[in-house]
Scaffold this motif. Sequence first.
Motif, mmCIF file in Angstrom:
data_model
loop_
_atom_site.group_PDB
_atom_site.id
_atom_site.type_symbol
_atom_site.label_atom_id
_atom_site.label_comp_id
_atom_site.label_asym_id
_atom_site.label_seq_id
_atom_site.Cartn_x
_atom_site.Cartn_y
_atom_site.Cartn_z
ATOM 1 N N THR A 49 46.267 -97.112 1.773
ATOM 2 C CA THR A 49 45.332 -97.242 2.791
ATOM 3 C C THR A 49 46.321 -96.877 4.254
ATOM 4 O O THR A 49 45.617 -95.950 5.056
ATOM 5 C CB THR A 49 45.030 -98.712 3.351
ATOM 6 O OG1 THR A 49 44.393 -99.179 2.074
ATOM 7 C CG2 THR A 49 43.914 -99.047 4.375
ATOM 8 N N THR A 109 41.916 -102.542 3.146
ATOM 9 C CA THR A 109 40.657 -101.753 3.497
ATOM 10 C C THR A 109 40.488 -101.133 5.027
ATOM 11 O O THR A 109 39.822 -100.615 5.409
ATOM 12 C CB THR A 109 39.213 -102.477 3.167
ATOM 13 O OG1 THR A 109 39.341 -103.700 4.131
ATOM 14 C CG2 THR A 109 39.064 -102.769 1.694
ATOM 15 N N SER A 150 37.284 -103.440 8.447
ATOM 16 C CA SER A 150 37.606 -102.206 7.539
ATOM 17 C C SER A 150 37.504 -100.845 8.461
ATOM 18 O O SER A 150 36.994 -100.938 9.634
ATOM 19 C CB SER A 150 36.308 -102.268 6.609
ATOM 20 O OG SER A 150 35.038 -102.043 7.240
#
Length: 172
Positions: A49, A109, A150
């Motif tokens: 990520t 995320t 997110s």
Amino acid sequence: MTQMLDHDSAELGPGTRRPLRRRLVGPLATLVILAVLALSWLITGPMRTAGRLQDIVGIRWVLTSVSHDGRTAPVARLGDHTLKMESSGLISIFDGCNYNNGDWSWTMTGFEAEHIENGAVSCGYAPGTEPPPTDPIVTDGSRALYGSVSAETDFSTLTVGTDGYTLKYVRS
């Protein structure tokens, strides 16, 4: 006379089978490789990520719109709502009136903002220069940043999702 066969050669006759140990090596090797890949995927999730989103760090992002419950509200004055994340772990959020600072870290995320504190109030407008009213969706969406969100980026835009809000930013 006894003939010895090399099991790796093509000299095996019809109906001759390789030993069981030899037949299991390929499937077991495949299982081991898959297990190692799955484990590395689980362990390095936050790093993936971070690698994908690393372009958002050090950039001043300007909020352009907030969506919630099927409604999208544009930001009345572009530049009034900004977000900036530093590689040191500091996050700065300007909500059009207040500078709010805290800490941020990567998640699987997106990122998480915590320990947000109001740094300064700068809402002193001269009479007649007040900005247009801010849509409550924009105000509430900006406050929703104070937690786990997110995030995704395509380098020029940043989309942040949290608590049913979607915030769209552009690179400043």
